[in-house]
Design an enzyme around this catalytic site. Sequence first.
Site, PDB file in Angstrom:
ATOM      1  CG  ASP A   1      -6.749  -7.234  -6.734  1.00 55.71           C
ATOM      2  OD1 ASP A   1      -7.744  -6.555  -6.471  1.00 55.71           O
ATOM      3  OD2 ASP A   1      -5.642  -7.124  -6.184  1.00 55.71           O
TER       4      ASP A   1
HETATM    5  N1  URA Z   1      -5.458  -7.869  -1.583  1.00 58.02           N
HETATM    6  C1  URA Z   1      -5.040  -7.703  -2.837  1.00 58.02           C
HETATM    7  O1  URA Z   1      -4.026  -7.065  -3.085  1.00 58.02           O
HETATM    8  N2  URA Z   1      -5.769  -8.271  -3.827  1.00 58.02           N
HETATM    9  C2  URA Z   1      -6.872  -8.997  -3.597  1.00 58.02           C
HETATM   10  O2  URA Z   1      -7.483  -9.497  -4.543  1.00 58.02           O
HETATM   11  C3  URA Z   1      -7.293  -9.153  -2.277  1.00 58.02           C
HETATM   12  C4  URA Z   1      -6.566  -8.587  -1.278  1.00 58.02           C
END
Ligand code: URA
Length: 263
Positions: A104
Amino acid sequence: MMRLDRFLSGQTALSRREIGEAVRRARVTVNGAAVRSPDLKINPETDRVTLDGKPVCYAEYHYFLLHKPAGVLTAARDRSQKTVMDLLKPEDRLPGLFPCGRLDKDTSGLLLITDDGALSHRLLSPKHHITKYYLAQLRDPYDTAYEALFRSGMALREGSGEEICLPAECQGIGPHLAVVALCEGKYHQVRRMFAAAGNFVEKLLRFQLGALEMPANLAQGAYLTILPKDVEMMLKTSSISLAAAFCSVNYSSYWINERAHLW
Ligand code: URA
């Protein structure tokens, strides 16, 4: 055997036109002698090629291990936002590179950038169940009840229905710090799992993929060139207790020591 211009276009960030020009201007040598024809056939494994006096090493595929900072998009390109590819030095922006997997925008940590499509496919295939290890900073104190809850295969709300997660593991390494092991990658999964458990993830770092750990001295935004044998470590197994021990030693003060925009 391979044409010199094809060799250079796979191993440098120069365009075909720039390669033609570099060769014509005698900026390229093969085995010590300047060459002037881009269609010269070379053996990429044994011939020594230089560009502007610097050796051009041959690798069939390229692998960069990046410490992605929070705030940067995992995408090959984006019209308006900074992407992980913008963190590569211009000379490393080789054709065909893409991020393997996704973090993310707000998550930091270990990300592979490669031009090896077959390997990327293997790494991302659910069949291989590569375990991804995260460190989460929690708003509310860690509760050991999360361990059984995560192991049970949580149901996460998804629109009007729900998604069932594969069993996951969790271990506390500080009052507000949890290490989580997932072998899948649903949208915002770690954040959604803690939200469903009544807590809130303030910050998230991925520090390990399979048995490949992110080196503790790799600054945010920095990257290393790694070899196929390092990438293979991702296919090897580790364990939540080993990962939690590594994380405690190397990353438990990650956000305490954080200095904004180190990269
Ligand atoms: N879980 C999340 O919430 N974000 C990520 O980037 C990876 C796993």
